[in-house]
Write a protein that holds these residues in place. Structure first.
Motif, PDB file in Angstrom:
ATOM      1  N   UNK A 106      21.170  46.331 -20.682  1.00  0.00           N
ATOM      2  CA  UNK A 106      22.354  46.965 -21.264  1.00  0.00           C
ATOM      3  C   UNK A 106      22.561  48.322 -20.605  1.00  0.00           C
ATOM      4  N   UNK A 107      23.593  48.439 -19.779  1.00  0.00           N
ATOM      5  CA  UNK A 107      23.808  49.689 -19.064  1.00  0.00           C
ATOM      6  C   UNK A 107      25.120  50.377 -19.438  1.00  0.00           C
ATOM      7  N   UNK A 108      25.831  49.875 -20.440  1.00  0.00           N
ATOM      8  CA  UNK A 108      27.119  50.459 -20.787  1.00  0.00           C
ATOM      9  C   UNK A 108      27.079  51.456 -21.927  1.00  0.00           C
ATOM     10  N   UNK A 109      25.906  51.730 -22.467  1.00  0.00           N
ATOM     11  CA  UNK A 109      25.792  52.667 -23.585  1.00  0.00           C
ATOM     12  C   UNK A 109      25.771  54.107 -23.091  1.00  0.00           C
ATOM     13  N   UNK A 110      26.314  54.990 -23.902  1.00  0.00           N
ATOM     14  CA  UNK A 110      26.237  56.436 -23.636  1.00  0.00           C
ATOM     15  C   UNK A 110      25.176  57.016 -24.562  1.00  0.00           C
ATOM     16  N   UNK A 111      24.280  57.834 -24.018  1.00  0.00           N
ATOM     17  CA  UNK A 111      23.191  58.430 -24.789  1.00  0.00           C
ATOM     18  C   UNK A 111      23.391  59.941 -24.857  1.00  0.00           C
ATOM     19  N   UNK A 112      23.316  60.510 -26.062  1.00  0.00           N
ATOM     20  CA  UNK A 112      23.604  61.934 -26.220  1.00  0.00           C
ATOM     21  C   UNK A 112      22.663  62.567 -27.237  1.00  0.00           C
ATOM     22  N   UNK A 113      22.076  63.696 -26.878  1.00  0.00           N
ATOM     23  CA  UNK A 113      21.232  64.445 -27.813  1.00  0.00           C
ATOM     24  C   UNK A 113      22.140  65.343 -28.641  1.00  0.00           C
ATOM     25  N   UNK A 114      22.264  65.026 -29.922  1.00  0.00           N
ATOM     26  CA  UNK A 114      23.236  65.681 -30.794  1.00  0.00           C
ATOM     27  C   UNK A 114      22.642  65.954 -32.169  1.00  0.00           C
ATOM     28  N   UNK A 115      23.083  67.056 -32.761  1.00  0.00           N
ATOM     29  CA  UNK A 115      22.766  67.379 -34.148  1.00  0.00           C
ATOM     30  C   UNK A 115      23.926  66.903 -35.012  1.00  0.00           C
ATOM     31  N   UNK A 116      23.653  66.054 -35.996  1.00  0.00           N
ATOM     32  CA  UNK A 116      24.703  65.475 -36.839  1.00  0.00           C
ATOM     33  C   UNK A 116      25.536  66.534 -37.545  1.00  0.00           C
TER      34      UNK A 116
END
Length: 243
Positions: A106-116
């Motif tokens: 699966x290579x279409x996901x975007x990954x982001x380090x985020x505070x809710x």
């Protein structure tokens, strides 16, 4: 005096909770899904399947999966053709998810380090916002709900899967005995971390009940809010719409 929030059964200064939770999930990241299987007897997979069916992800729509580091929810929604951004405050959890995605091709996901509580995304960016077993670990839950409302488009939908309080007579007492006595021991032998799993169980007990949490979702601006209890409310699917 500093404002305090719950951290398991303890109360800690509000500025300390985020760091403490971050440390716990860094410790358990590599064994997180294995422990979910051990603690729930594999039932968490059924709950997540049901949750995603309620979300009804559609091809081409944009979905933010918050606190979704290991990818369990995102992988299910990506199969439906949705464009999923996986966000998590914990980089170690995101690394586990990225490794799992690589193994699945699966290579279409975007990954982001985020505070809710302080998302970097623009207003009205997503068609849906999902969060599974993550909202109870947020320091300022109401603020996170308001951020969810902000980043959703008009007509966007909010879905949250979280532990709650079962209303089945007798079952709550049985589960309390199991979770408080056995889960930390499972954590000790399976993941080598008793205290982190003790916190995770205690955090469930301190989380608002279904009616109270539904009220919090409504105060964040959502309408047509509903809750679907599973196992009498041991787990609940909360939802709401932005208009």
């Amino acid at each position: 005096m500093s404002e305090t929030v719950s951290f398991g059964y303890a109360d800690v200064p509000i500025e300390e909770k985020t760091g403490k939770v971050h440390a716990i999930f860094r410790n358990v990241a590599s064994r997180y899904d294995l422990m979910n299987d051990a603690m729930s007897g594999g039932m968490h997979r059924l709950w997540k399947d049901r949750f995603v069916r309620r979300v009804k992800p559609r091809p081409g729509e944009s979905i933010l999966d918050m606190a979704g580091g290991t990818g369990d929810i995102a992988f299910r929604m990506a199969k439906a053709g949705a464009n999923v951004t996986v966000a998590d405050i914990n980089g170690a959890m995101l690394e586990v998810g990225q490794q799992r995605a690589l193994k699945r091709g699966l290579d279409g996901l975007i990954w982001a380090e985020e505070n809710a509580e302080t998302l970097s995304f623009a207003d009205r960016q997503f068609d849906a916002y999902t969060i599974a077993f993550g909202i109870r670990n947020v320091t300022r839950v109401q603020q996170a709900l308001e951020e969810a409302h902000r980043v959703l488009k008009r007509g966007g939908r909010f879905f949250c899967l979280e532990f709650s309080t079962t209303l089945w007579p007798g079952f709550g007492e049985i589960y309390d005995a199991y979770s408080h006595k056995l889960v930390p021991q499972i954590g000790k032998y399976v993941a080598g971390d008793e205290e982190s799993y003790r916190y995770l169980i205690e955090s469930i007990r301190r989380f608002p009940d279904m009616a109270t949490f539904r009220g919090m979702i409504e105060r964040a601006g959502f309408v047509r809010c509903s809750v679907e209890p599973l196992l009498g409310g041991l787990v609940a699917i909360h939802s709401g719409w932005k208009i």
